[in-house]
Structure formats: structure tokens, C-alpha cells
Design a protein around this motif. Structure first.
Motif, PDB file in Angstrom:
ATOM      1  N   ASP A   8       0.818  -1.192  -0.232  1.00  0.00           N
ATOM      2  CA  ASP A   8      -0.170  -0.154   0.536  1.00  0.00           C
ATOM      3  C   ASP A   8       0.740   1.407   0.178  1.00  0.00           C
ATOM      4  O   ASP A   8       0.686   2.310   0.585  1.00  0.00           O
ATOM      5  N   LEU A   9       2.158   1.179  -1.004  1.00  0.00           N
ATOM      6  CA  LEU A   9       2.635   2.454  -1.265  1.00  0.00           C
ATOM      7  C   LEU A   9       2.070   3.517  -1.044  1.00  0.00           C
ATOM      8  O   LEU A   9       1.489   3.058  -2.846  1.00  0.00           O
ATOM      9  N   LEU A  20      -0.142  16.323  -4.358  1.00  0.00           N
ATOM     10  CA  LEU A  20      -0.492  15.850  -5.601  1.00  0.00           C
ATOM     11  C   LEU A  20      -0.136  14.043  -5.169  1.00  0.00           C
ATOM     12  O   LEU A  20       1.372  13.684  -4.770  1.00  0.00           O
ATOM     13  N   THR A  21      -0.862  12.770  -5.813  1.00  0.00           N
ATOM     14  CA  THR A  21      -0.300  11.339  -5.736  1.00  0.00           C
ATOM     15  C   THR A  21       0.337  10.872  -6.022  1.00  0.00           C
ATOM     16  O   THR A  21      -0.057  10.707  -7.334  1.00  0.00           O
ATOM     17  N   ALA A  22       2.009  10.615  -6.706  1.00  0.00           N
ATOM     18  CA  ALA A  22       2.339   9.914  -7.827  1.00  0.00           C
ATOM     19  C   ALA A  22       2.475   8.564  -7.870  1.00  0.00           C
ATOM     20  O   ALA A  22       2.158   7.362  -8.660  1.00  0.00           O
ATOM     21  N   VAL A  48       9.965   6.531  -9.247  1.00  0.00           N
ATOM     22  CA  VAL A  48       9.601   7.054  -8.566  1.00  0.00           C
ATOM     23  C   VAL A  48       8.631   5.942  -6.686  1.00  0.00           C
ATOM     24  O   VAL A  48       9.490   5.883  -5.603  1.00  0.00           O
ATOM     25  N   ALA A  49       8.120   5.070  -7.507  1.00  0.00           N
ATOM     26  CA  ALA A  49       7.889   3.878  -7.166  1.00  0.00           C
ATOM     27  C   ALA A  49       9.626   3.494  -6.259  1.00  0.00           C
ATOM     28  O   ALA A  49       9.877   2.672  -5.041  1.00  0.00           O
ATOM     29  N   LEU A  57      13.733   9.595  -2.598  1.00  0.00           N
ATOM     30  CA  LEU A  57      12.969  11.367  -3.440  1.00  0.00           C
ATOM     31  C   LEU A  57      13.305  12.130  -3.511  1.00  0.00           C
ATOM     32  O   LEU A  57      14.148  12.362  -2.292  1.00  0.00           O
ATOM     33  N   SER A  58      13.362  12.883  -4.131  1.00  0.00           N
ATOM     34  CA  SER A  58      13.398  14.693  -4.397  1.00  0.00           C
ATOM     35  C   SER A  58      12.409  15.030  -3.779  1.00  0.00           C
ATOM     36  O   SER A  58      11.221  15.300  -3.755  1.00  0.00           O
TER      37      SER A  58
END
Length: 326
Positions: A8-9, A20-22, A48-49, A57-58
């Protein structure tokens, strides 16, 4: 217990206009020595994952929920020092462009020796011996001489072989390869993928292969996860997903492969494009591009239903499996 268990990442990017959800509730596992493909267009959330797994993560990106369990430890709960013992050691990453990975002002040998000494208490001589052995494994000719070369003195294919050798230096349990052949020509791509497959089998290393190319995935991986707009839309055994795709997006990706078109005709393509993070459609995010869309597709996000180990996020999955969709 899986080697890697992502549950559930959620990966978020706070902005002045909202969050915003990537990556949206993505789950997958990788067993020891297993090869998993993560597929989707640019903007699907693949890289991104992968960066979230290694805490790369930036800013302002952050993990907004879920867990990432590797060798029994939740990586989301590790501090910076603890994460250093995992990143580049137990988990290695191969990036798209080796020139962005390799330091242009240091020789290949210096970079390999420094990598080893950062994770192991060994002498320079032993580190050099291991580095030369790894260069030989990735089929670089005269590896002793190449230790003194600078990255710009090598071809693109040779640089990527060096990056693979560096990834194997610490004998990791898992390698994450983020589109490792994008910058190479077709013949070199095939050589590199064949090399990676052989090395993973030889060393018993797990592999996460991130790519937009289902043809590559079908040759290298055992299971595949198809992402669209940050969500898993289809996942299962690679052979089954490739030969009997269910989700319209997966079908579109496969139909767009050059070998699937008519010789001399325009290539097949999925109409439209991946939505931006601030404009993801309600319901199924793929519905504006889907040839099988119905009103219920716009109403709510479909569940990821299980069809005997083949999981699909589509309200029309039963119709598509039966060949009754129109």
C-alpha cells in the motif's frame, strides 16, 4: 517471507496547490532471486516507486503511507545511517544514463574500489581484485587495463557494463534497474539485458526491471506489474499477462509494439496521453483513453480483482476475459 514486500505504498508531492499523489496504494513482492518487471508509460509512477524503496525521493517528495519491508526490516522506519547499510550494499540500483552515474573525473578503478571500501572493511588490493573480477564477469575485455580508464573513454555499452559491475560489487540481494538500456542502440540493448539476466541467475540476485517495453519484460522477468497514473492496473505471471492481457491499457501497450503492426502501416498507439498528477480523472484513470469505457468506469476507482493469481483493476474484466466486451 518475500525478500521485498511493498504494501500500500503512497508517494506524495506537496505543492502550493495541494498534495499530488504519484504512487497510490501500490503493492508488490519480490522473492529471493526473482525477476519482477514494472511497466508503464512515462509518468506512470515506475521510477518514483523505485526511488521510494531506496529513500531517494527528491524534495518535496515523501512517503505518505504504506510499508517497504526488505529482509524483515521496514525501510520506511530506518534512519539515514541505517539506510546507508542497505542502499548500495544490500540493494543496488542501475540508472538510465551511466554518464550520470559515473564520476567523470575519477577512473573506473577508483570508483569501484571506493564503492567497496564504503561498505566493507577490506584493503585496497583486495578491493581491486574484486573489481577486476566483476569487470571480467560483465564481459569487459582486458579488465585490468580498463581499471585505469575514465568513463568518457568507454562506449555507452561499456559504461553500462561498468555500472552493472559496480552494482554487483557488494553482492546485493536485490538490484533495481531503471530503464537500463534506454540510451543504447537495439543490438547493445539485447546484449545488456542478456548479460543482466545471466548475472542475476548466476548470483541468485533479485531484480526489479523498470521499463516501458513489454517486449523486454517478456524476455527477462517472471512476474510483471503494470502501472497507470500511479496505480497497479494489472499484475501476474509475465507469460500470462503478455499472452492473455486483460486490462485495456495492457492490451494497448502490447498492440503498440512494432511487431504487432502491419508492415508499412502506421504503428498502433493508445489515443491521448498519461494524465498529469493534478488532473487524474475520477473513477478509473484510464477511462478517457479506453475503447471499452462505460458510465460506471467514471464513477469509482475499480478494485484490483483476483482471477486465479492474475489481478486486474477493471470493472469489465469479466467481459474482457470472456471476449464479450464491445
Amino acid at each position: 517471507m518475500p525478500l521485498l514486500d511493498v504494501r500500500d505504498l503512497v508517494v506524495e508531492f506537496p505543492t502550493r496547490h495541494g498534495t499530488l499523489t504519484a504512487v497510490d496504494s501500490v503493492s508488490f513482492t519480490v522473492d529471493k532471486g526473482e525477476r519482477l518487471g514494472i511497466v508503464g508509460e512515462s509518468g506512470a509512477g515506475k521510477s518514483v516507486a523505485a526511488f521510494a524503496i531506496l529513500n531517494l525521493l527528491s524534495r518535496p517528495g515523501r512517503i505518505g503511507g504504506g510499508s517497504i519491508t526488505f529482509e524483515g526490516r521496514d525501510l520506511t522506519k530506518l534512519n539515514r545511517q541505517q539506510m546507508r547499510s542497505v542502499r548500495g550494499n544490500r540493494i543496488s540500483m542501475i540508472f538510465q544514463d551511466p554518464m550520470m552515474t559515473l564520476n567523470p573525473v575519477l577512473t573506473i578503478g577508483t570508483q569501484m574500489v571506493e564503492t567497496l571500501k564504503a561498505h566493507r572493511d577490506i584493503s585496497d588490493a583486495e578491493a581491486k581484485r574484486i573489481a577486476i573480477a566483476r569487470l571480467g564477469e560483465v564481459k569487459i575485455p582486458s579488465p585490468e587495463n580498463r581499471m585505469a580508464s575514465y568513463p568518457h573513454e568507454l562506449s555507452g555499452g561499456m559504461r553500462q557494463r561498468v555500472v552493472i559491475a559496480i552494482a554487483l560489487l557488494t553482492e546485493p540481494a536485490l538490484i533495481i534497474a531503471d530503464e537500463p538500456t534506454t540510451a543504447l542502440d537495439v543490438t547493445i540493448q539485447a546484449e545488456i539485458m542478456s548479460l543482466m539476466l545471466a548475472l542475476c541467475k548466476t548470483h541468485g540476485v533479485g531484480l526489479i526491471l523498470i521499463t516501458h517495453d513489454l517486449a523486454v519484460v517478456s524476455q527477462v522477468t517472471q512476474r510483471v506489474v503494470v502501472l497507470y497514473a500511479g496505480r497497479v492496473v494489472e499484475t501476474g505471471q509475465t507469460a500470462r499477462v503478455v499472452h492473455d492481457p486483460v486490462h485495456p491499457y495492457t492490451r494497448g501497450l502490447l498492440a503498440a509494439l512494432p511487431g504487432e503492426g502491419t508492415p508499412g502501416a502506421r504503428l498502433n498507439q493508445i489515443r491521448g496521453g498519461m494524465p498529469s498528477l493534478n488532473a487524474i480523472p475520477e473513477g478509473c484513470a484510464f477511462h478517457p483513453r479506453c475503447d471499452f469505457v462505460q458510465d460506471r468506469c467514471r464513477a469509482a476507482v475499480p478494485p484490483l480483482d483476483d482471477f486465479d493469481g492474475h489481478r486486474v483493476r477493471c470493472v469489465r474484466a469479466d467481459d474482457l476475459i470472456a471476449g464479450a466486451a464491445a
